[in-house]
Design a protein around this motif. Structure first.
Motif, PDB file in Angstrom:
ATOM      1  N   PRO A   1       0.638  -1.352   0.327  1.00  0.00           N
ATOM      2  CA  PRO A   1       0.185   0.146  -0.206  1.00  0.00           C
ATOM      3  C   PRO A   1       0.952   0.988   0.081  1.00  0.00           C
ATOM      4  N   LYS A   2       0.075   2.051  -0.839  1.00  0.00           N
ATOM      5  CA  LYS A   2       0.817   3.615  -0.047  1.00  0.00           C
ATOM      6  C   LYS A   2       0.941   4.315   0.880  1.00  0.00           C
ATOM      7  N   ASP A   3       0.073   4.216   1.344  1.00  0.00           N
ATOM      8  CA  ASP A   3      -0.133   4.723   2.880  1.00  0.00           C
ATOM      9  C   ASP A   3       0.541   4.440   4.576  1.00  0.00           C
ATOM     10  N   LYS A   4       1.123   5.273   4.603  1.00  0.00           N
ATOM     11  CA  LYS A   4       2.448   4.720   5.093  1.00  0.00           C
ATOM     12  C   LYS A   4       2.205   4.032   6.547  1.00  0.00           C
ATOM     13  N   VAL A   5       0.730   4.046   7.469  1.00  0.00           N
ATOM     14  CA  VAL A   5       0.435   3.058   8.106  1.00  0.00           C
ATOM     15  C   VAL A   5       0.298   2.070   7.362  1.00  0.00           C
ATOM     16  N   LYS A   6      -0.700   1.444   6.570  1.00  0.00           N
ATOM     17  CA  LYS A   6      -0.765   0.114   5.711  1.00  0.00           C
ATOM     18  C   LYS A   6       0.304  -0.240   5.679  1.00  0.00           C
ATOM     19  N   ARG A   7       1.466   0.518   4.807  1.00  0.00           N
ATOM     20  CA  ARG A   7       2.929   0.080   4.271  1.00  0.00           C
ATOM     21  C   ARG A   7       3.493  -0.723   5.393  1.00  0.00           C
ATOM     22  N   GLN A   8       2.978   0.130   7.095  1.00  0.00           N
ATOM     23  CA  GLN A   8       4.552  -0.309   8.187  1.00  0.00           C
ATOM     24  C   GLN A   8       3.489  -1.647   8.038  1.00  0.00           C
ATOM     25  N   LEU A   9       2.199  -1.718   8.291  1.00  0.00           N
ATOM     26  CA  LEU A   9       1.703  -2.856   8.854  1.00  0.00           C
ATOM     27  C   LEU A   9       1.569  -4.238   8.058  1.00  0.00           C
ATOM     28  N   TRP A  10       2.187  -3.480   6.175  1.00  0.00           N
ATOM     29  CA  TRP A  10       2.322  -5.045   5.535  1.00  0.00           C
ATOM     30  C   TRP A  10       3.713  -5.393   5.918  1.00  0.00           C
ATOM     31  N   LYS A  11       4.822  -4.604   6.412  1.00  0.00           N
ATOM     32  CA  LYS A  11       6.623  -4.471   6.392  1.00  0.00           C
ATOM     33  C   LYS A  11       6.363  -5.682   7.833  1.00  0.00           C
ATOM     34  N   MET A  12       5.622  -5.339   9.025  1.00  0.00           N
ATOM     35  CA  MET A  12       5.385  -5.978   9.798  1.00  0.00           C
ATOM     36  C   MET A  12       5.477  -7.099  10.008  1.00  0.00           C
ATOM     37  N   ALA A  13       4.480  -7.652   9.881  1.00  0.00           N
ATOM     38  CA  ALA A  13       3.378  -8.898   8.802  1.00  0.00           C
ATOM     39  C   ALA A  13       4.037  -9.754   8.563  1.00  0.00           C
ATOM     40  N   LEU A  14       5.610  -9.364   7.270  1.00  0.00           N
ATOM     41  CA  LEU A  14       5.991 -10.746   6.706  1.00  0.00           C
ATOM     42  C   LEU A  14       7.742 -10.680   7.611  1.00  0.00           C
ATOM     43  N   LYS A  15       7.816  -9.957   8.882  1.00  0.00           N
ATOM     44  CA  LYS A  15       9.263 -10.640   9.775  1.00  0.00           C
ATOM     45  C   LYS A  15      10.139 -10.329   9.241  1.00  0.00           C
ATOM     46  N   ARG A  16      10.825  -9.682   8.044  1.00  0.00           N
ATOM     47  CA  ARG A  16      12.193  -9.332   7.612  1.00  0.00           C
ATOM     48  C   ARG A  16      13.130  -8.537   7.754  1.00  0.00           C
ATOM     49  N   ARG A  17      13.609  -8.930   9.081  1.00  0.00           N
ATOM     50  CA  ARG A  17      15.234  -7.332   9.263  1.00  0.00           C
ATOM     51  C   ARG A  17      15.356  -6.618   8.066  1.00  0.00           C
ATOM     52  N   ASP A  18      15.204  -5.501   8.679  1.00  0.00           N
ATOM     53  CA  ASP A  18      16.029  -4.393   7.427  1.00  0.00           C
ATOM     54  C   ASP A  18      15.640  -4.444   6.373  1.00  0.00           C
ATOM     55  N   PHE A  19      14.603  -5.415   6.391  1.00  0.00           N
ATOM     56  CA  PHE A  19      13.392  -4.872   4.594  1.00  0.00           C
ATOM     57  C   PHE A  19      12.899  -3.641   4.655  1.00  0.00           C
ATOM     58  N   GLU A  20      13.365  -2.849   3.650  1.00  0.00           N
ATOM     59  CA  GLU A  20      12.328  -1.993   3.140  1.00  0.00           C
ATOM     60  C   GLU A  20      11.480  -2.078   1.932  1.00  0.00           C
TER      61      GLU A  20
ATOM     62  N   ASN B   1       9.990  -0.882  -2.000  1.00  0.00           N
ATOM     63  CA  ASN B   1       9.965  -0.237  -2.607  1.00  0.00           C
ATOM     64  C   ASN B   1       8.464  -0.089  -3.937  1.00  0.00           C
ATOM     65  N   HIS B   2       8.735   0.824  -4.933  1.00  0.00           N
ATOM     66  CA  HIS B   2       7.762   0.565  -5.638  1.00  0.00           C
ATOM     67  C   HIS B   2       6.937  -0.351  -6.477  1.00  0.00           C
ATOM     68  N   ARG B   3       8.626  -1.489  -6.620  1.00  0.00           N
ATOM     69  CA  ARG B   3       7.966  -2.391  -7.068  1.00  0.00           C
ATOM     70  C   ARG B   3       7.571  -3.669  -6.184  1.00  0.00           C
ATOM     71  N   SER B   4       8.184  -3.391  -5.007  1.00  0.00           N
ATOM     72  CA  SER B   4       7.588  -4.855  -3.713  1.00  0.00           C
ATOM     73  C   SER B   4       6.504  -5.184  -3.881  1.00  0.00           C
ATOM     74  N   VAL B   5       6.218  -6.861  -3.818  1.00  0.00           N
ATOM     75  CA  VAL B   5       5.027  -7.324  -4.600  1.00  0.00           C
ATOM     76  C   VAL B   5       4.310  -8.409  -3.216  1.00  0.00           C
ATOM     77  N   VAL B   6       3.365  -8.925  -2.995  1.00  0.00           N
ATOM     78  CA  VAL B   6       3.182  -9.473  -1.706  1.00  0.00           C
ATOM     79  C   VAL B   6       2.327 -10.803  -2.586  1.00  0.00           C
ATOM     80  N   CYS B   7       2.663 -12.093  -2.430  1.00  0.00           N
ATOM     81  CA  CYS B   7       2.122 -13.116  -3.510  1.00  0.00           C
ATOM     82  C   CYS B   7       0.310 -13.420  -2.917  1.00  0.00           C
ATOM     83  N   SER B   8      -0.351 -14.286  -3.623  1.00  0.00           N
ATOM     84  CA  SER B   8      -2.484 -14.571  -3.487  1.00  0.00           C
ATOM     85  C   SER B   8      -1.849 -15.365  -1.829  1.00  0.00           C
ATOM     86  N   CYS B   9      -0.571 -16.343  -2.184  1.00  0.00           N
ATOM     87  CA  CYS B   9      -1.046 -17.653  -1.078  1.00  0.00           C
ATOM     88  C   CYS B   9      -0.580 -16.989   0.459  1.00  0.00           C
TER      89      CYS B   9
END
Length: 190
Positions: free
Chosen positions: A29-48, A50-58
């Motif tokens: 998501p472009k929204d910073k709060v939602k983007r941060q929630l997605w980032k936290m859900a992935l549990k990847r340290r030091d992952f930021e 970018n505009h091309r980053s995706v998560v698959c439907s799985c």
């Protein structure tokens, strides 16, 4: 440049094969709060992302998708929640042991378990998707109750009309006494 799923341990890549399997890819998501929630859900340290980053439907539940249009979209407020994490993920490294049991355990591959993640770190926090779902259910129930009330009032009106008609017939046939007629008229007027 191919798009790979950003989830830890997921090797899905956007291509004809994954498209044929029905796997879709969704940008952060472009929204910073939602983007941060997605980032936290992935549990990847030091992952930021970018505009091309995706998560698959799985990594989403079936009810997280809106499949009404031509393209598969994620419903508002949904966060990826289906991941495979190894049990040792996040534990501090301990010194190696030399016992046979420890060596045997070290030789076995780590067990993997599916983890469903909630949208928040706190159990008492409200999940906006669930709140919206319950609100819609309450609205549907309210509408149903209003419809039932309207139908009940219509039935009452019809029954009163029928009773009034029957009383008029009884009056014209002189089958009611004056006292009974008075009582019935008082009841119908109230």
């Amino acid at each position: 440049m191919p798009d790979f799923c950003a989830a830890l341990g997921c090797s899905n890549q956007r291509n004809a094969n994954t498209k044929q399997q029905g796997i879709t890819f969704h940008r952060f998501p472009k929204d910073k709060v939602k983007r941060q929630l997605w980032k936290m859900a992935l549990k990847r340290r030091d992952f930021e992302p970018n505009h091309r980053s995706v998560v698959c439907s799985c990594h989403f539940k079936a009810e997280d998708f809106d499949r009404t249009g031509q393209t598969t979209r994620i419903r508002e407020g949904v966060i990826p929640s289906v991941f495979l994490f190894t049990r040792h993920l996040g534990k501090a490294h301990t010194a190696t042991r030399t016992s046979r049991t420890s060596q045997k355990a070290a030789e076995e591959p780590p067990q993997v378990q599916a983890v469903e993640q909630t949208a928040s770190d706190h159990q008492y926090a409200l999940d906006p998707v669930q709140v919206k779902k319950r609100l819609n259910e309450a609205r549907e129930k309210l509408e149903e109750l209003r419809r039932d009330l309207r139908n009940a009032k219509d039935r009452e009106r019809r029954h009163k009309k029928t009773v009034k008609s029957l009383l008029e017939d009884l009056k014209h046939k002189h089958m009611l006494s004056e006292e009974l007629q008075q009582r019935l008229d008082d009841i119908l007027l109230s």
